[in-house]
Design a protein around this motif. Sequence first.
Motif, PDB file in Angstrom:
ATOM      1  N   ILE A  16      39.222  34.665  44.737  1.00 40.43           N
ATOM      2  CA  ILE A  16      39.164  34.314  43.315  1.00 40.43           C
ATOM      3  C   ILE A  16      38.184  35.236  42.582  1.00 40.43           C
ATOM      4  CG2 ILE A  16      38.605  32.510  41.643  1.00 40.43           C
ATOM      5  CD1 ILE A  16      41.080  31.834  43.194  1.00 40.43           C
ATOM      6  N   HIS A  17      37.035  35.472  43.209  1.00 42.84           N
ATOM      7  CA  HIS A  17      36.032  36.336  42.575  1.00 42.84           C
ATOM      8  C   HIS A  17      36.574  37.744  42.368  1.00 42.84           C
ATOM      9  CE1 HIS A  17      32.109  38.022  41.580  1.00 42.84           C
ATOM     10  NE2 HIS A  17      32.342  38.971  42.467  1.00 42.84           N
ATOM     11  N   ALA A  18      37.220  38.293  43.411  1.00 38.64           N
ATOM     12  CA  ALA A  18      37.754  39.656  43.304  1.00 38.64           C
ATOM     13  C   ALA A  18      38.838  39.735  42.248  1.00 38.64           C
ATOM     14  CB  ALA A  18      38.307  40.101  44.661  1.00 38.64           C
ATOM     15  N   LYS A  19      39.721  38.738  42.217  1.00 42.98           N
ATOM     16  CA  LYS A  19      40.800  38.721  41.226  1.00 42.98           C
ATOM     17  C   LYS A  19      40.237  38.698  39.808  1.00 42.98           C
ATOM     18  CE  LYS A  19      44.712  35.976  39.625  1.00 42.98           C
ATOM     19  NZ  LYS A  19      45.580  34.800  39.836  1.00 42.98           N
ATOM     20  N   THR A  20      39.225  37.881  39.594  1.00 46.90           N
ATOM     21  CA  THR A  20      38.614  37.773  38.261  1.00 46.90           C
ATOM     22  C   THR A  20      37.916  39.062  37.871  1.00 46.90           C
ATOM     23  OG1 THR A  20      38.288  35.402  38.642  1.00 46.90           O
ATOM     24  CG2 THR A  20      37.066  36.398  36.824  1.00 46.90           C
ATOM     25  N   MET A  21      37.203  39.676  38.820  1.00 39.98           N
ATOM     26  CA  MET A  21      36.505  40.924  38.538  1.00 39.98           C
ATOM     27  C   MET A  21      37.477  42.041  38.171  1.00 39.98           C
ATOM     28  SD  MET A  21      33.195  40.876  38.604  1.00 39.98           S
ATOM     29  CE  MET A  21      32.709  42.550  39.017  1.00 39.98           C
ATOM     30  N   VAL A  22      38.594  42.122  38.888  1.00 39.24           N
ATOM     31  CA  VAL A  22      39.580  43.168  38.588  1.00 39.24           C
ATOM     32  C   VAL A  22      40.108  42.990  37.170  1.00 39.24           C
ATOM     33  CG1 VAL A  22      41.882  44.018  39.154  1.00 39.24           C
ATOM     34  CG2 VAL A  22      40.246  43.596  40.976  1.00 39.24           C
ATOM     35  N   ARG A  23      40.400  41.751  36.789  1.00 43.77           N
ATOM     36  CA  ARG A  23      40.946  41.495  35.443  1.00 43.77           C
ATOM     37  C   ARG A  23      39.926  41.793  34.359  1.00 43.77           C
ATOM     38  NH1 ARG A  23      40.266  36.934  32.649  1.00 43.77           N
ATOM     39  NH2 ARG A  23      40.112  35.531  34.451  1.00 43.77           N
ATOM     40  N   GLN A  24      38.667  41.396  34.584  1.00 40.31           N
ATOM     41  CA  GLN A  24      37.640  41.561  33.563  1.00 40.31           C
ATOM     42  C   GLN A  24      36.977  42.936  33.608  1.00 40.31           C
ATOM     43  OE1 GLN A  24      35.046  38.157  34.585  1.00 40.31           O
ATOM     44  NE2 GLN A  24      35.372  37.448  32.504  1.00 40.31           N
ATOM     45  N   ARG A  25      36.356  43.215  34.747  1.00 42.27           N
ATOM     46  CA  ARG A  25      35.434  44.345  34.855  1.00 42.27           C
ATOM     47  C   ARG A  25      36.129  45.701  34.980  1.00 42.27           C
ATOM     48  NH1 ARG A  25      33.374  48.341  35.632  1.00 42.27           N
ATOM     49  NH2 ARG A  25      31.292  48.882  36.370  1.00 42.27           N
ATOM     50  N   TYR A  26      37.336  45.700  35.534  1.00 45.64           N
ATOM     51  CA  TYR A  26      38.033  46.974  35.727  1.00 45.64           C
ATOM     52  C   TYR A  26      39.266  47.098  34.853  1.00 45.64           C
ATOM     53  CZ  TYR A  26      34.782  47.485  39.544  1.00 45.64           C
ATOM     54  OH  TYR A  26      33.617  47.588  40.274  1.00 45.64           O
ATOM     55  N   SER A  27      39.299  46.352  33.782  1.00 43.29           N
ATOM     56  CA  SER A  27      40.388  46.480  32.814  1.00 43.29           C
ATOM     57  C   SER A  27      40.148  47.712  31.954  1.00 43.29           C
ATOM     58  CB  SER A  27      40.457  45.243  31.919  1.00 43.29           C
ATOM     59  OG  SER A  27      39.334  45.203  31.045  1.00 43.29           O
ATOM     60  N   PRO A  28      41.212  48.311  31.411  1.00 45.09           N
ATOM     61  CA  PRO A  28      41.018  49.463  30.515  1.00 45.09           C
ATOM     62  C   PRO A  28      40.117  49.138  29.330  1.00 45.09           C
ATOM     63  CG  PRO A  28      43.321  49.295  31.170  1.00 45.09           C
ATOM     64  CD  PRO A  28      42.634  48.050  31.678  1.00 45.09           C
TER      65      PRO A  28
END
Length: 427
Positions: free
Chosen positions: A401-413
Amino acid sequence: MKVAILTMFNGLSRTYSLVNVVAEQLKMLLNNGIETKVLVSEHCPDNQRAGIYTDDRIEWVKVCNSIDGKLIHWKDYSQPTGKVHDTFFEEVEIVAEDFVDKLSDVDVCIIHDIHYQGWHLLHNVALRKAQKQLSKVKFIAFTHSFPVNRPPQVKWPFSARYTPMENTTYIYPTYSGIPALAKQYNVPEGRCRVINNSLNLLEDMNEITQEITQQANLLASDILIVYPGRLTTGKKFEKVAALAGAISKQTEKSVQIIFCDFKSADIKPVAYKKIIINTGASFGLSQENILFTSDLGYPHGVPREVVLELFTLSNLFICPSYSESFGLTVLEAASRGNFVVLNQAVPALEELGKKLNAYFMRWDARNFGYNTVEKYQPSEQAYYEEHGEIITNLMRENPVIHAKTMVRQRYSPEWIWKNQLEPLLEK
């Protein structure tokens, strides 16, 4: 401001990862109203342009790649010593002159791997020569591969791969590589910056999903809840809003709900939506963080494909439904990596939830032959806040869950643009 992206691409196949990286940077620039040109090789085929590369806002520019009508063949000068081919410096003169012509109208030039790749030594040297006539242009030089060790002694023109260029900031995609990057180009680490590669989760999703996301700005929320269903009181939409509000109030996380709704005969949609919104507000969730897809132009619901894509973006699924015979949406949410919260008082949800290792709460429910009514001590608000804090902690501690959330938030364009690339352009 006008920005050029210098790639020297001679093809645009998406299997080449740099094509995708540049595509995302183009979207960032164009979405923020920045005048943009792309410089590619003279022999880059126009018929390979697709997606963002076909956008009319891009000034598509081809850099000279021929001499006396003959193709310039790039040679790999990855070794720090050797001898360049006989026409190398003649080719440098021609390409440098073209660079001056093509870059004289820009404020910033982003270059990708030109200083790093041995294949681009010709363009590296030509750009340095051209820069003498481009004093007002700021350069941002990306290196996308592991930096190479700086040789103790190296001669020109091979030294161009290890020598800084004036008015240039050097970029690497991770902080771990900055010391090695600085050593390769012989610059202080202060002249280096990090710009992560971004992942555009929406790129290959349905147009409806993209539209909803753009209208609702879903990518930034700490907790994103998607709840699909008929807009009936039996689905207990207001309880989802209440728990979301309590989580927001108790944890100070940004929480957003997308209700993928369609009308029911047992209550007027306008009336029930008002109840849902008011309930959410009473527990701590503002109206702007509650969205109904029926209000976004889809009164009869969105396609199942869109629901599944929204579940791909969300990270929390709450099902306080009064009655269920199975609960297919539970499987859909779980399959997309959501933290699942279910009404334990509903037999079907309890059975399914135990198999999925779901988190249980209790709401009023219909059981076989009787109904149950929950009484909360000391209050329903306290019950939601207690469980909301537990849920938030479990989500944070769950690596998936943490990784999924980070990808959506922190590594979004959007994040990469706002926090890394845009400040560099404006500096």
